[in-house]
Write an enzyme that holds these catalytic residues in place. Structure first.
Site, PDB file in Angstrom:
ATOM      1  N   ARG A 103     -11.773  -3.078  -7.527  1.00 56.30           N
ATOM      2  CA  ARG A 103     -11.900  -4.537  -7.596  1.00 56.30           C
ATOM      3  C   ARG A 103     -13.169  -4.971  -6.876  1.00 56.30           C
ATOM      4  O   ARG A 103     -13.443  -4.533  -5.759  1.00 56.30           O
ATOM      5  CB  ARG A 103     -10.703  -5.216  -6.901  1.00 56.30           C
ATOM      6  CG  ARG A 103      -9.414  -5.054  -7.625  1.00 56.30           C
ATOM      7  CD  ARG A 103      -8.366  -6.057  -7.226  1.00 56.30           C
ATOM      8  NE  ARG A 103      -8.367  -6.536  -5.860  1.00 56.30           N
ATOM      9  CZ  ARG A 103      -7.644  -7.564  -5.435  1.00 56.30           C
ATOM     10  NH1 ARG A 103      -6.872  -8.214  -6.275  1.00 56.30           N
ATOM     11  NH2 ARG A 103      -7.671  -7.934  -4.184  1.00 56.30           N
ATOM     12  N   THR A 107     -14.948 -11.260  -6.645  1.00 55.75           N
ATOM     13  CA  THR A 107     -14.307 -11.854  -7.843  1.00 55.75           C
ATOM     14  C   THR A 107     -12.894 -11.334  -8.075  1.00 55.75           C
ATOM     15  O   THR A 107     -12.157 -11.902  -8.871  1.00 55.75           O
ATOM     16  CB  THR A 107     -15.127 -11.513  -9.103  1.00 55.75           C
ATOM     17  OG1 THR A 107     -15.137 -10.077  -9.243  1.00 55.75           O
ATOM     18  CG2 THR A 107     -16.551 -12.021  -8.995  1.00 55.75           C
ATOM     19  N   ASP A 199      -4.879  -3.822   2.417  1.00 56.06           N
ATOM     20  CA  ASP A 199      -5.551  -2.984   1.422  1.00 56.06           C
ATOM     21  C   ASP A 199      -4.941  -1.590   1.466  1.00 56.06           C
ATOM     22  O   ASP A 199      -5.144  -0.828   2.412  1.00 56.06           O
ATOM     23  CB  ASP A 199      -7.058  -2.924   1.712  1.00 56.06           C
ATOM     24  CG  ASP A 199      -7.804  -2.228   0.586  1.00 56.06           C
ATOM     25  OD1 ASP A 199      -7.463  -1.069   0.270  1.00 56.06           O
ATOM     26  OD2 ASP A 199      -8.703  -2.847   0.003  1.00 56.06           O
ATOM     27  N   ASP A 202      -7.362   1.510   1.717  1.00 49.27           N
ATOM     28  CA  ASP A 202      -7.974   1.627   3.049  1.00 49.27           C
ATOM     29  C   ASP A 202      -6.962   2.125   4.065  1.00 49.27           C
ATOM     30  O   ASP A 202      -7.283   2.959   4.916  1.00 49.27           O
ATOM     31  CB  ASP A 202      -8.529   0.268   3.496  1.00 49.27           C
ATOM     32  CG  ASP A 202      -9.838  -0.063   2.800  1.00 49.27           C
ATOM     33  OD1 ASP A 202     -10.405   0.827   2.129  1.00 49.27           O
ATOM     34  OD2 ASP A 202     -10.288  -1.210   2.923  1.00 49.27           O
TER      35      ASP A 202
HETATM   36  C1  PRP Z   1      -6.320  -1.986  -5.363  1.00 53.51           C
HETATM   37  C2  PRP Z   1      -5.000  -1.389  -5.790  1.00 53.51           C
HETATM   38  C3  PRP Z   1      -4.948  -1.700  -7.245  1.00 53.51           C
HETATM   39  C4  PRP Z   1      -5.686  -2.999  -7.343  1.00 53.51           C
HETATM   40  C5  PRP Z   1      -4.707  -4.102  -7.580  1.00 53.51           C
HETATM   41  O1  PRP Z   1      -7.364  -1.142  -5.670  1.00 53.51           O
HETATM   42  O2  PRP Z   1      -4.909  -0.030  -5.512  1.00 53.51           O
HETATM   43  O3  PRP Z   1      -5.561  -0.705  -8.050  1.00 53.51           O
HETATM   44  O4  PRP Z   1      -6.358  -3.198  -6.106  1.00 53.51           O
HETATM   45  O5  PRP Z   1      -5.337  -5.324  -7.736  1.00 53.51           O
HETATM   46  P1  PRP Z   1      -5.325  -6.131  -9.107  1.00 53.51           P
HETATM   47  O6  PRP Z   1      -3.911  -6.139  -9.616  1.00 53.51           O
HETATM   48  O7  PRP Z   1      -5.796  -7.499  -8.693  1.00 53.51           O
HETATM   49  O8  PRP Z   1      -6.269  -5.467 -10.053  1.00 53.51           O
HETATM   50  P2  PRP Z   1      -8.874  -1.371  -5.162  1.00 53.51           P
HETATM   51  O9  PRP Z   1      -9.663  -2.071  -6.223  1.00 53.51           O
HETATM   52  O10 PRP Z   1      -8.853  -2.010  -3.810  1.00 53.51           O
HETATM   53  O11 PRP Z   1      -9.459   0.090  -5.114  1.00 53.51           O
HETATM   54  P3  PRP Z   1      -8.985   1.379  -4.290  1.00 53.51           P
HETATM   55  O12 PRP Z   1      -7.770   1.933  -4.966  1.00 53.51           O
HETATM   56  O13 PRP Z   1     -10.173   2.263  -4.433  1.00 53.51           O
HETATM   57  O14 PRP Z   1      -8.735   0.964  -2.863  1.00 53.51           O
HETATM   58  N1  URA Z   2      -5.098  -4.396  -3.507  1.00 46.95           N
HETATM   59  C1  URA Z   2      -4.540  -4.060  -2.324  1.00 46.95           C
HETATM   60  O1  URA Z   2      -4.710  -2.934  -1.845  1.00 46.95           O
HETATM   61  N2  URA Z   2      -3.815  -4.992  -1.690  1.00 46.95           N
HETATM   62  C2  URA Z   2      -3.610  -6.226  -2.177  1.00 46.95           C
HETATM   63  O2  URA Z   2      -2.918  -7.036  -1.541  1.00 46.95           O
HETATM   64  C3  URA Z   2      -4.208  -6.555  -3.405  1.00 46.95           C
HETATM   65  C4  URA Z   2      -4.941  -5.613  -4.054  1.00 46.95           C
END
Ligand code: PRP
Ligand code: URA
Length: 207
Positions: A103, A107, A199, A202
């Protein structure tokens, strides 16, 4: 159609509370993430098709059962890896496809950076593994990518889901059933789930 399975089990709720606690260490987060994931996977696979399987025990012949349905796990990188590891402890023979999405911090839109799926998706039941369903953008992108490659039986397994994400996903893909440990209150202005757990990637990877 539009099925949301809210999975509840004392062990799952206990571990989910530890995941939500901001003071939980990475080591403890990883351990309880596995507990929650395994309970969700058990639930998501409880209606798998079975077939008779005659065997001989050391004592006599008997009829056993074996799983007839072919599964594929598709973890959404990066956080979905946290669910793949415990899922494969149960089902090490299941094939695995990968999609990488991230993400944009400003945005909240998901950007795809990697994709590798098994070839025969049309004959398999795909379980998409992504711990957080927030806006739904990442899952919608994933399911569209899987359908473009022929998949038609798809379930989403998430640890925490926001109502906004569930609605968005089901508006576009009403036949995708969702398994989740919690449906939270809402998204905040930064599109994070409230109360959520922050997150996930993280916290799981200690970044
Ligand atoms: C997080 C999570 C999902 C996404 C959900 O990933 O693991 O994949 O956000 O959000 P959404 O429903 O609004 O799309 P992130 O983009 O933070 O990447 P990561 O898995 O690398 O931490
Ligand atoms: N991705 C995350 O890891 N946490 C949230 O709350 C939303 C998106």
């Amino acid at each position: 159609m539009k099925v949301v399975n809210l999975v509840s089990h004392p062990l799952l709720q206990h571990s989910l509370t530890i995941l939500r606690d901001k003071n939980t260490t990475t080591e403890t987060f990883v351990r309880h993430s596995a507990v929650v994931s395994q309970i969700l996977i058990l639930e998501a696979t409880k209606n798998l098709k079975m077939e008779n399987h005659p065997i001989e025990t050391p004592i006599t012949q008997t009829n056993g059962l074996q799983i007839r349905e072919s599964l594929v796990f598709v973890p959404v990188l990066r956080a979905g890896i946290s669910m793949l590891i415990p899922a494969r402890e149960f089902l090490p023979w299941v094939s695995v496809g990968f999609i990488g999405l991230e993400r944009d911090e400003s945005t909240a839109k998901a950007r795809e950076y990697y994709q590798k799926f098994p070839h025969d998706l049309d004959r398999k039941h795909v379980l998409v593994l992504d711990p957080m369903l927030a806006t739904g953008g990442s899952l919608i992108n994933t399911i569209q990518a899987l359908q473009d490659k022929g998949a038609h039986k798809i379930s989403a397994v998430c640890i925490v889901a926001a109502p906004e994400g569930i609605d968005a996903l089901h508006k576009q893909f009403p036949a995708v059933d969702i398994f989740t440990a919690a449906i939270d209150s809402n998204l905040n202005n930064f599109k994070y789930i409230v109360p959520g757990l922050g997150d996930y990637g993280d916290r799981y990877f200690g970044t």
